[in-house]
Design an enzyme around this catalytic site. Structure first.
Site, PDB file in Angstrom:
ATOM      1  N   GLU A  27       2.694  -1.741  13.114  1.00 32.33           N
ATOM      2  CA  GLU A  27       3.116  -0.409  13.565  1.00 32.33           C
ATOM      3  C   GLU A  27       3.881   0.266  12.431  1.00 32.33           C
ATOM      4  OE1 GLU A  27       4.884   1.204  17.598  1.00 32.33           O
ATOM      5  OE2 GLU A  27       6.514   0.885  16.177  1.00 32.33           O
TER       6      GLU A  27
ATOM      7  N   GLU B  60      11.920   8.168   0.803  1.00 33.58           N
ATOM      8  CA  GLU B  60      13.295   7.820   0.431  1.00 33.58           C
ATOM      9  C   GLU B  60      13.444   6.295   0.412  1.00 33.58           C
ATOM     10  OE1 GLU B  60      16.002   9.553  -0.474  1.00 33.58           O
ATOM     11  OE2 GLU B  60      14.906  11.440  -0.464  1.00 33.58           O
TER      12      GLU B  60
ATOM     13  N   LYS C  33       9.392  -8.595  14.278  1.00 32.25           N
ATOM     14  CA  LYS C  33      10.187  -8.563  15.509  1.00 32.25           C
ATOM     15  C   LYS C  33      10.719  -9.967  15.798  1.00 32.25           C
ATOM     16  CE  LYS C  33       9.636  -5.931  19.778  1.00 32.25           C
ATOM     17  NZ  LYS C  33      10.197  -4.678  19.309  1.00 32.25           N
TER      18      LYS C  33
ATOM     19  N   ALA D 183      18.013   8.076  15.510  1.00 28.48           N
ATOM     20  CA  ALA D 183      17.398   6.936  16.218  1.00 28.48           C
ATOM     21  C   ALA D 183      18.270   5.687  16.127  1.00 28.48           C
ATOM     22  CB  ALA D 183      16.014   6.651  15.652  1.00 28.48           C
TER      23      ALA D 183
ATOM     24  N   LYS E 249       0.843  -1.210   0.000  1.00 27.08           N
ATOM     25  CA  LYS E 249       0.000   0.000   0.000  1.00 27.08           C
ATOM     26  C   LYS E 249       0.873   1.253   0.000  1.00 27.08           C
ATOM     27  CE  LYS E 249      -4.147  -1.529   2.297  1.00 27.08           C
ATOM     28  NZ  LYS E 249      -5.003  -1.061   1.201  1.00 27.08           N
TER      29      LYS E 249
ATOM     30  N   GLU F 164      21.138   6.143  18.594  1.00 32.30           N
ATOM     31  CA  GLU F 164      20.640   6.076  19.977  1.00 32.30           C
ATOM     32  C   GLU F 164      20.278   4.641  20.349  1.00 32.30           C
ATOM     33  OE1 GLU F 164      17.683   6.427  23.270  1.00 32.30           O
ATOM     34  OE2 GLU F 164      17.430   5.547  21.299  1.00 32.30           O
TER      35      GLU F 164
HETATM   36  P1  0O2 Z   1      13.096  -2.334  19.009  1.00 27.73           P
HETATM   37  O1  0O2 Z   1      14.343  -2.979  19.496  1.00 27.73           O
HETATM   38  O2  0O2 Z   1      13.364  -1.209  18.052  1.00 27.73           O
HETATM   39  O3  0O2 Z   1      12.086  -3.282  18.471  1.00 27.73           O
HETATM   40  P2  0O2 Z   1       6.815   0.496  24.588  1.00 27.73           P
HETATM   41  O4  0O2 Z   1       6.474   1.850  25.148  1.00 27.73           O
HETATM   42  O5  0O2 Z   1       8.099   0.458  23.780  1.00 27.73           O
HETATM   43  O6  0O2 Z   1       6.808  -0.574  25.600  1.00 27.73           O
HETATM   44  P3  0O2 Z   1       5.104   0.792  22.329  1.00 27.73           P
HETATM   45  O7  0O2 Z   1       3.765   1.369  22.634  1.00 27.73           O
HETATM   46  O8  0O2 Z   1       5.190  -0.202  21.195  1.00 27.73           O
HETATM   47  O9  0O2 Z   1       5.644   0.087  23.632  1.00 27.73           O
HETATM   48  O10 0O2 Z   1       6.100   1.971  22.162  1.00 27.73           O
HETATM   49  P4  0O2 Z   1       6.397   3.001  21.025  1.00 27.73           P
HETATM   50  O11 0O2 Z   1       6.665   4.273  21.702  1.00 27.73           O
HETATM   51  O12 0O2 Z   1       5.370   3.004  19.910  1.00 27.73           O
HETATM   52  O13 0O2 Z   1       7.770   2.415  20.491  1.00 27.73           O
HETATM   53  C1  0O2 Z   1       7.848   1.307  19.669  1.00 27.73           C
HETATM   54  C2  0O2 Z   1       9.175   1.289  18.928  1.00 27.73           C
HETATM   55  O14 0O2 Z   1       9.572   2.646  18.588  1.00 27.73           O
HETATM   56  C3  0O2 Z   1      10.341   0.773  19.743  1.00 27.73           C
HETATM   57  O15 0O2 Z   1      10.350  -0.623  19.733  1.00 27.73           O
HETATM   58  C4  0O2 Z   1      11.513   1.387  18.956  1.00 27.73           C
HETATM   59  O16 0O2 Z   1      11.732   0.734  17.724  1.00 27.73           O
HETATM   60  C5  0O2 Z   1      10.987   2.776  18.659  1.00 27.73           C
HETATM   61  N1  0O2 Z   1      11.340   3.688  19.762  1.00 27.73           N
HETATM   62  C6  0O2 Z   1      10.533   4.147  20.734  1.00 27.73           C
HETATM   63  N2  0O2 Z   1      11.203   4.937  21.570  1.00 27.73           N
HETATM   64  C7  0O2 Z   1      12.476   5.005  21.126  1.00 27.73           C
HETATM   65  C8  0O2 Z   1      13.645   5.698  21.577  1.00 27.73           C
HETATM   66  O17 0O2 Z   1      13.663   6.428  22.566  1.00 27.73           O
HETATM   67  N3  0O2 Z   1      14.788   5.514  20.821  1.00 27.73           N
HETATM   68  C9  0O2 Z   1      14.825   4.713  19.707  1.00 27.73           C
HETATM   69  N4  0O2 Z   1      15.980   4.611  19.047  1.00 27.73           N
HETATM   70  N5  0O2 Z   1      13.718   4.044  19.279  1.00 27.73           N
HETATM   71  C10 0O2 Z   1      12.573   4.179  19.969  1.00 27.73           C
HETATM   72  P5  0O2 Z   1      11.097  -1.444  20.857  1.00 27.73           P
HETATM   73  O18 0O2 Z   1      10.446  -2.768  20.974  1.00 27.73           O
HETATM   74  O19 0O2 Z   1      11.169  -0.636  22.116  1.00 27.73           O
HETATM   75  O20 0O2 Z   1      12.542  -1.625  20.336  1.00 27.73           O
END
Ligand code: 0O2
Length: 219
Positions: A154, A53, A60, A166, A35, A169
């Site tokens: 997501e 881009e 996961k 990101a 999509k 970080e």
């Molecule tokens: P990974 O290793 O990337 O899969 P949560 O609050 O994380 O328990 P939710 O509601 O899914 O649950 O959180 P959110 O805020 O939507 O974040 C989901 C994903 O966004 C994260 O997955 C990260 O990929 C990214 N993300 C969120 N916050 C940060 C941050 O501060 N720094 C970076 N670099 N990425 C972020 P995961 O599973 O946490 O990690």
């Protein structure tokens, strides 16, 4: 530390249910990615411009799923993963300019067979760490031979500069297991400000280029 036992726990619930669950997420990923690519191609046709881009799609890993469930104090089970982890299927869309992010989010929101469950605008409200990105949780119907299953994906939309920040970080976060020294976290927050300035400047520059081009063709 996630053990092999924990990783294979899901499979202990039955390889069939694990495979069936991951099959759904993988199908949802393909649907949403297609999509997004169609939207980008259409945009190119109409405006001779690609807002995207690149797009990355990923499922996961079992290890990350286990870690996230643990972080939320939950037991490792397929039910918990389906009900509590929103980013098992994840699409990352990387754009050049901030306004492309909102344009794309609007176009995605208008797709009739996608349901937007929630939106987190970490661009308008950055995280404490300095993280900026636009997150949409959507469901897409997956048509099986005997049923339709609404499956979560997501979508993360961000600029190249936000993505650069990101990924660094993320590496630092894992290196220090979430406890980076304060001077590093401070530098990261400063870099995040620089990213915002760069994004604003690049957007301005792009608008100036477009205006100059339009003025030229009117002559
Ligand atoms: P990974 O290793 O990337 O899969 P949560 O609050 O994380 O328990 P939710 O509601 O899914 O649950 O959180 P959110 O805020 O939507 O974040 C989901 C994903 O966004 C994260 O997955 C990260 O990929 C990214 N993300 C969120 N916050 C940060 C941050 O501060 N720094 C970076 N670099 N990425 C972020 P995961 O599973 O946490 O990690």
């Amino acid at each position: 530390m996630v053990t092999y036992m924990e990783q294979s726990f899901f499979k202990g619930e039955g390889i069939d249910s694990w495979n069936a669950t991951m099959f759904l997420y993988n199908s949802a990923l393909k649907e949403v990615k297609t999509k997004v690519e169609i939207l980008n191609d259409e945009f190119q046709q109409v405006h001779q411009y690609n807002p995207i881009e690149y797009v990355k799609a990923r499922l996961k890993s079992p290890e990350s799923i286990v870690k996230k469930l643990k972080r939320h104090g939950m037991e490792t089970s397929i039910d918990n993963m389906v009900n509590h982890i929103k980013d098992i299927a994840g699409i990352r869309i990387v754009c050049s300019f901030t306004d492309d992010i909102y344009r794309l989010a609007e176009m995605i929101g208008k797709q009739r067979d996608l349901t937007v469950v929630s939106v987190k605008d970490y661009i308008k409200n950055p995280k404490e760490s300095g993280y900026k990105s636009y997150h949409m949780l959507v469901t897409v119907p997956i048509y099986m031979s005997d049923r339709i299953v609404d499956t979560k994906v997501e979508i993360q939309i961000r600029t190249i500069a936000m993505d650069f920040w990101a990924s660094l970080e993320h590496k630092i976060y894992y290196k220090f297991e979430g406890n980076a020294p304060e001077y590093i976290s401070k530098d990261l927050r400063e870099c995040s400000e620089i990213v915002s300035m760069l994004d604003a400047k690049m957007l301005q520059l792009n608008e100036a280029i477009l205006e100059a081009k339009a003025a030229q063709s009117e002559r």
